[in-house]
Design a protein around this motif. Structure first.
Motif, PDB file in Angstrom:
ATOM      1  N   THR A  95      -4.295  -1.582  -7.688  1.00 44.07           N
ATOM      2  CA  THR A  95      -3.231  -0.584  -7.773  1.00 44.07           C
ATOM      3  C   THR A  95      -3.754   0.795  -7.412  1.00 44.07           C
ATOM      4  O   THR A  95      -3.128   1.562  -6.680  1.00 44.07           O
ATOM      5  CB  THR A  95      -2.616  -0.566  -9.189  1.00 44.07           C
ATOM      6  OG1 THR A  95      -2.054  -1.848  -9.477  1.00 44.07           O
ATOM      7  CG2 THR A  95      -1.532   0.496  -9.313  1.00 44.07           C
ATOM      8  N   VAL A  96      -4.940   1.102  -7.929  1.00 47.77           N
ATOM      9  CA  VAL A  96      -5.558   2.410  -7.665  1.00 47.77           C
ATOM     10  C   VAL A  96      -5.984   2.516  -6.206  1.00 47.77           C
ATOM     11  O   VAL A  96      -5.704   3.517  -5.530  1.00 47.77           O
ATOM     12  CB  VAL A  96      -6.768   2.631  -8.597  1.00 47.77           C
ATOM     13  CG1 VAL A  96      -7.444   3.960  -8.277  1.00 47.77           C
ATOM     14  CG2 VAL A  96      -6.320   2.585 -10.055  1.00 47.77           C
ATOM     15  N   ARG A  97      -6.670   1.476  -5.705  1.00 42.74           N
ATOM     16  CA  ARG A  97      -7.164   1.507  -4.322  1.00 42.74           C
ATOM     17  C   ARG A  97      -6.017   1.665  -3.320  1.00 42.74           C
ATOM     18  O   ARG A  97      -6.144   2.378  -2.331  1.00 42.74           O
ATOM     19  CB  ARG A  97      -7.947   0.236  -4.004  1.00 42.74           C
ATOM     20  CG  ARG A  97      -9.341   0.164  -4.612  1.00 42.74           C
ATOM     21  CD  ARG A  97     -10.156  -0.926  -3.937  1.00 42.74           C
ATOM     22  NE  ARG A  97      -9.505  -2.231  -4.028  1.00 42.74           N
ATOM     23  CZ  ARG A  97      -9.676  -3.090  -5.014  1.00 42.74           C
ATOM     24  NH1 ARG A  97     -10.509  -2.784  -6.022  1.00 42.74           N
ATOM     25  NH2 ARG A  97      -9.062  -4.252  -5.027  1.00 42.74           N
ATOM     26  N   ALA A  98      -4.920   0.983  -3.584  1.00 41.52           N
ATOM     27  CA  ALA A  98      -3.790   1.000  -2.646  1.00 41.52           C
ATOM     28  C   ALA A  98      -2.882   2.212  -2.845  1.00 41.52           C
ATOM     29  O   ALA A  98      -1.878   2.357  -2.143  1.00 41.52           O
ATOM     30  CB  ALA A  98      -2.974  -0.282  -2.784  1.00 41.52           C
ATOM     31  N   LYS A  99      -3.230   3.066  -3.814  1.00 37.05           N
ATOM     32  CA  LYS A  99      -2.458   4.280  -4.089  1.00 37.05           C
ATOM     33  C   LYS A  99      -0.980   3.972  -4.314  1.00 37.05           C
ATOM     34  O   LYS A  99      -0.095   4.637  -3.789  1.00 37.05           O
ATOM     35  CB  LYS A  99      -2.607   5.288  -2.949  1.00 37.05           C
ATOM     36  CG  LYS A  99      -4.052   5.754  -2.748  1.00 37.05           C
ATOM     37  CD  LYS A  99      -4.173   6.751  -1.597  1.00 37.05           C
ATOM     38  CE  LYS A  99      -5.613   7.191  -1.420  1.00 37.05           C
ATOM     39  NZ  LYS A  99      -5.781   8.141  -0.299  1.00 37.05           N
ATOM     40  N   ALA A 100      -0.716   2.915  -5.095  1.00 38.34           N
ATOM     41  CA  ALA A 100       0.669   2.536  -5.395  1.00 38.34           C
ATOM     42  C   ALA A 100       1.340   3.624  -6.233  1.00 38.34           C
ATOM     43  O   ALA A 100       0.743   4.167  -7.160  1.00 38.34           O
ATOM     44  CB  ALA A 100       0.704   1.206  -6.139  1.00 38.34           C
ATOM     45  N   LYS A 101       2.589   3.909  -5.906  1.00 34.00           N
ATOM     46  CA  LYS A 101       3.345   4.922  -6.650  1.00 34.00           C
ATOM     47  C   LYS A 101       4.064   4.327  -7.853  1.00 34.00           C
ATOM     48  O   LYS A 101       4.344   5.028  -8.822  1.00 34.00           O
ATOM     49  CB  LYS A 101       4.371   5.583  -5.720  1.00 34.00           C
ATOM     50  CG  LYS A 101       3.789   6.314  -4.522  1.00 34.00           C
ATOM     51  CD  LYS A 101       4.895   6.981  -3.717  1.00 34.00           C
ATOM     52  CE  LYS A 101       4.347   7.713  -2.500  1.00 34.00           C
ATOM     53  NZ  LYS A 101       3.871   6.781  -1.458  1.00 34.00           N
ATOM     54  N   THR A 145       3.135   8.468 -10.694  1.00 35.29           N
ATOM     55  CA  THR A 145       2.948   9.891 -10.392  1.00 35.29           C
ATOM     56  C   THR A 145       3.471  10.768 -11.516  1.00 35.29           C
ATOM     57  O   THR A 145       2.798  11.680 -11.996  1.00 35.29           O
ATOM     58  CB  THR A 145       3.651  10.266  -9.073  1.00 35.29           C
ATOM     59  OG1 THR A 145       3.145   9.443  -8.025  1.00 35.29           O
ATOM     60  CG2 THR A 145       3.404  11.732  -8.734  1.00 35.29           C
ATOM     61  N   THR A 172       0.824  -1.209   0.000  1.00 34.91           N
ATOM     62  CA  THR A 172       0.000   0.000   0.000  1.00 34.91           C
ATOM     63  C   THR A 172       0.858   1.259   0.000  1.00 34.91           C
ATOM     64  O   THR A 172       1.851   1.355   0.723  1.00 34.91           O
ATOM     65  CB  THR A 172      -0.929   0.002   1.227  1.00 34.91           C
ATOM     66  OG1 THR A 172      -1.765  -1.150   1.172  1.00 34.91           O
ATOM     67  CG2 THR A 172      -1.795   1.258   1.255  1.00 34.91           C
ATOM     68  N   SER A 173       0.464   2.204  -0.841  1.00 39.89           N
ATOM     69  CA  SER A 173       1.129   3.509  -0.971  1.00 39.89           C
ATOM     70  C   SER A 173       2.561   3.388  -1.468  1.00 39.89           C
ATOM     71  O   SER A 173       3.342   4.331  -1.352  1.00 39.89           O
ATOM     72  CB  SER A 173       1.109   4.282   0.355  1.00 39.89           C
ATOM     73  OG  SER A 173      -0.209   4.501   0.785  1.00 39.89           O
ATOM     74  N   ASN A 174       2.912   2.203  -2.025  1.00 38.77           N
ATOM     75  CA  ASN A 174       4.291   2.013  -2.445  1.00 38.77           C
ATOM     76  C   ASN A 174       4.380   1.452  -3.864  1.00 38.77           C
ATOM     77  O   ASN A 174       4.546   2.200  -4.812  1.00 38.77           O
ATOM     78  CB  ASN A 174       5.024   1.116  -1.451  1.00 38.77           C
ATOM     79  CG  ASN A 174       6.320   1.731  -0.966  1.00 38.77           C
ATOM     80  OD1 ASN A 174       6.597   2.889  -1.242  1.00 38.77           O
ATOM     81  ND2 ASN A 174       7.101   0.968  -0.234  1.00 38.77           N
TER      82      ASN A 174
END
Length: 930
Positions: A83-89, A105, A57-59
């Motif tokens: 990928t979207v839900r976990a806000k992957a970079k 990003t 998540t977020s990574n």
């Protein structure tokens, strides 16, 4: 993990056999994820992937795939709802042959062979919390080279333990400097045939590595022998093709440490890198950590970005050279005169380390000279800028030689860039023998002998790679009539952290000038010596420093001495972060201060642009910059015993001097076994900085003289009183001995009969406002806080304002990163306009609103409420209202920023002290001979 450690970890990963089931976890581990984090992903607790991969998540979302399916897999990762839900970079796909990734990003991508993905390690550094990604990506080679050289260095010391002793470390440093040059030379055609040095070692040394040291020693000996002398010197044919280098680099002893098979392998790996990509401006500052045992744990953190270095060099002199070039246009005579001027400029770094400031200055000056040559139709012309005009002093021998080597490499690269490789090669060898980087103590050497502006000649040619002249006049190369620009990033070291030798350094600089020098930061010695130099030469100086030298009690000590030399601040950068490559590194807060005895009419003051995500600066041209880096006169804020304006007096709290017997925890207070009436009579809640800010419970015995007999009759209290008496009688402090007569009381017994306004002595700089507040008449404070007893509540509105915070931050200074509040320096000097009764009523209401907003969030502590990320909206609004009311009293509107606030405060302070006569501004035009 830092950048170098991460690079090494992913290099090791790329060299291992590819295991699709293991790779995602090994990849995350290489970027510093802990074993517990990896375990949770493996068991599926935190793995959010909907494609059978690994999604942190977020990574990042990682998926290994079948051969030939990498591009399609990357597309699937980008389209994945998870990928979207976990806000992957990031997304990453690989089949062990090909490798593709994308930064979701920025949209930037990486596509390469799997074995080459370590070349792009900088792309993924946000996974490790490292934000200086652009600089690392641009200089990835330097980090990889540093990592490999470090592995080689450590292995060689392991194989040759005698070389790790103090007596032999010098020889090891010489050896490493020679290797670095050879790696660079073999990839840039200085040695004929790319990779020739590494290939020769591969071919001529045995696989068991038993003769590797002999092969290298022979090559070094060849490079130190002129071609016509090689037959007599018995140089073997396989070594004859290497050029004569000399320049002291290969002279002297040619002993080489012995190599194990592992060390030989490391050496060949280092040689396999593409050394044409070396950046001498930052490479040296990282590699110097290799040779320092106490710094190797910080390997890779010595990087100083080029933009930060240019914050020093541009306003110091480069901006002026560029403006003169622009003004010259195509005027041939003007261009010629500018070129002659540049050729006579000396750049001097008296704390040069591995030379990054000098290298950047050289490269920027070569760029200006190249443009002049282009406009004059002389593109192939040899440079008139001698390396010997770039002087340095460095305490340690290895960095000092790396600095000279970095300048040599920079000169060659500049020649290739501006004149072509053929001309660059024709004039590069043999290296010159001059030594212009001095190994020594900058605070004990005479700078005018190390870097004179007058004409002298060189007399020293040494056979020792690291030898520097004891008589510094021996390095004075001809340079008649030139300007000198002093620059650098000297060691900071606050007074608490200086050892006896460093204290002696400062004593030599300051003891004949003032008595208070022991409180100064170590960097102050460089500023003082620079001011002395500028007073006697055509010179200007600029140093990076911690902002403490422009704050608090150091200002009245240091800056009158500097101003007395005739130097003035001709440009400055106010506080900003000077970050390095460490992960999660906030960087040290620094300022840049430029000194000149002949400053321009308008001085340049740079302040951070808080709305710029890329550390932009706002430039303001002002008539004068004072010691606090504020536009205004050179007034020095001195301690005042009473407020200069009409605010109430602020005093220290009560100092117990009790050996811990009068102060009580909640459980200790309960253990006294008092009745409710006795508790009301003998127990008080007491606050210091920590208790007030964090809501900690602490109590004290509070015994008035008329109640002493009753208190003595209570055994638990009597025991504590006797404990105080014993402690005070045994103390070496005569004052404490005298206080033994009243052992039932603290040294002071101050308490408000209605209320007390409290201001902690120490508080974090991260809060948007200074913590302050109100306590009742049943509570008191320790000497770790300041008090205004019975003061009108509008005084609290002053303390709680943004105006007061920026004043205290400037004139009181800090302890580490905490504000260190001072009543005499911060409160008593705080300039307040004459307040009307309406003004006071309005401010009183503001203070009440702040207190009511806090009460609304009970039992939240000050620490909770003033967390900058979590501050309640109503509390923030009440502070904003307080700021608006107060600032309108000052100027009829809100201030635009802190710079404008400080300018107004200093202007008002100067006028107030001139009117009251309580403090006289320092006169700085005349010299002081204290």
């Amino acid at each position: 993990m830092n950048a170098v450690e991460i690079e090494q970890a992913i290099t090791d990963l790329a060299e291992q056999p590819f295991d699709p089931a293991v790779f995602p976890y090994a990849f995350l581990e290489a970027f510093g994820n802990k074993a517990t984090t990896i375990k949770r992903l493996q068991v599926g607790t935190t793995n959010k992937s909907d494609l059978g991969g690994v999604l942190q998540t977020s990574n990042i979302h990682i998926l290994t795939c079948d051969a030939g399916q990498v591009t399609q897999t990357l597309t699937a990762l980008k389209s994945s709802p998870a990928t979207v839900r976990a806000k992957a970079k990031f997304v990453l796909a690989t089949d062990g042959v090909d490798f593709e990734a994308e930064d979701l990003t920025s949209g930037e991508t990486v596509a390469c062979a799997f074995k080459d993905f370590p070349d792009h390690f900088g792309f993924f550094l946000p996974l490790a919390g490292i934000s200086t990604v652009r600089q690392i990506s641009e200089n990835a080679f330097d980090i990889r080279a540093t990592s490999r050289l470090n592995r080689l260095y450590v292995q060689l010391l392991k194989d040759n333990p005698e070389w790790s002793t103090a007596e032999r470390r010098h020889d090891m440093n010489i050896f490493m400097a020679r290797l670095i040059f050879c790696f660079f030379a073999e990839d840039t055609d200085i040695f004929i045939g790319k990779g020739r040095f590494t290939e020769t070692i591969t071919q001529m040394s045995t696989r068991d590595s038993s003769n590797t040291h002999e092969v290298i020693a022979t090559l070094f000996r060849s490079m130190n022998t002129k071609r016509e002398e090689r037959t007599a010197a018995n140089i073997p044919r396989w070594a004859e093709e290497f050029p004569y280098v000399n320049g002291r680099l290969f002279s002297g002893a040619d002993e080489v440490p012995r190599f194990s098979k592992i060390a030989r392998s490391y050496l060949l790996h280092v040689g396999g890198l593409d050394w044409t990509r070396i950046n001498p401006d930052i490479f040296g500052s990282m590699i110097q950590a290799i040779a320092e045992d106490d710094e190797r744990g910080e390997l890779g953190m010595h990087y100083t970005s080029v933009p930060n270095i240019l914050k020093v060099l541009n306003p110091l002199f480069l901006d002026d050279l560029r403006s003169r070039l622009e003004e010259a246009g195509d005027n041939q005579r003007t261009l010629l005169n500018l070129r002659k001027r540049i050729a006579r400029i000396r750049v001097f770094d008296p704390a040069c380390g591995s030379g990054n400031f000098l290298v950047i200055a050289y490269k920027e000056m070569r760029a200006i000279e190249a443009e002049i040559n282009l406009r004059r139709g002389e593109r192939d012309r040899a440079s008139d800028i001698p390396l010997t005009n770039f002087r340095g002093i460095e305490l340690r021998d290895f960095p000092s030689e790396i600095a000279r080597l970095a300048l040599i490499i920079a000169e060659y690269q500049s020649d290739v860039l501006y004149r072509g490789q053929k001309l660059a090669l024709a004039e590069f060898l043999p290296l010159r023998n001059e030594n212009w980087i001095v190994c020594g103590n900058a605070l004990r050497l005479d700078w005018e002998k190390v870097c004179p502006s007058e004409n002298n000649t060189v007399r020293l040619i040494s056979d020792d790679l690291f030898q520097t002249p004891l008589d510094q006049t021996e390095i004075n190369f001809s340079n008649e009539g030139g300007e000198v620009y002093i620059c650098g990033n000297p060691p900071y070291l606050g007074s608490t952290w200086q050892d006896s030798y460093q204290k002696a350094d400062l004593q030599g600089v300051f003891a004949h000038r003032c008595k208070s020098w022991k409180s100064l930061d170590y960097v102050a010695g460089w500023f003082m010596k620079a001011a002395d130099y500028c007073a006697r030469n055509i010179a200007s100086a600029a140093f990076v420093s911690t902002n403490s030298i422009c704050q608090g009690q150091q200002v009245p000590v240091l800056w009158p001495l500097i101003f007395s030399t005739g130097s003035r601040i001709h440009f400055a950068h106010t506080s900003f972060k000077w970050a390095n490559l460490a992960s999660h590194n906030a960087g040290v807060t620094v300022v840049i201060v430029g000194l000149s005895a002949s400053p321009p009419a308008l001085r340049k003051l740079y302040t951070p642009d808080l709305e710029d995500k890329f550390d932009g600066m706002i430039l303001k041209e002002v008539d004068n910059i004072n010691a606090y880096l504020v536009s205004g006169s050179n007034t020095i804020v001195e301690k005042a015993s009473k407020p200069l304006s009409e605010q109430s007096e602020m005093s220290f709290g009560n100092k117990p001097v009790d050996g811990g017997h009068l102060l009580l925890s909640a459980s200790e207070a309960d253990a006294l076994g008092l009745t409710k009436a006795q508790e009301r009579r003998f127990i008080r809640r007491i606050y210091g900085s920590a208790e007030f800010i964090r809501g900690l419970e602490r109590y004290c015995l509070w015994i008035d003289d008329q109640h002493l007999n009753e208190a003595q009759s209570i055994p638990t209290i009597h025991k504590r009183i006797e404990g105080v008496r014993s402690m005070r009688l045994e103390s070496r402090d005569k004052g404490a001995n005298e206080m033994a007569q009243r052992s039932h009381q603290m040294r002071e017994m101050r308490i408000g009969t209605k209320w007390t306004i409290v201001t902690p002595r120490t508080s974090s700089e991260g809060r948007p406002y200074l913590p302050c507040g109100l306590i009742d008449s049943n509570s008191t404070i320790t000497s770790e806080a300041f008090a205004m007893f019975e003061a009108p509540l509008w005084n609290m509105a002053l303390v709680a304002s943004r105006l007061h915070l920026v004043w205290v931050a400037t004139v009181c200074g800090k302890m580490k990163t905490d504000f260190r509040y001072s009543n005499t320096l911060g409160w008593n000097t705080f300039p307040v306009p004459t307040l009307t009764e309406k003004n006071k009523a309005d401010l009183t209401r503001c203070a009440e609103d702040i207190l009511l907003a806090r009460e609304h969030h009970f039992p939240a502590t000050i620490a909770d409420l003033y967390d900058p990320e979590k501050m309640p909206a109503d509390l923030r609004a009440s502070h904003e209202r307080n700021d608006e009311v107060l600032e309108r009293i000052y100027i009829g509107r809100r201030f635009k920023n802190d710079t404008e606030r400080l300018e107004k405060l200093f202007d008002l302070y100067t006028k107030t002290t001139a009117t009251t006569g309580k403090v006289t501004p320092r006169k700085t035009s005349s010299r002081r001979n204290a």
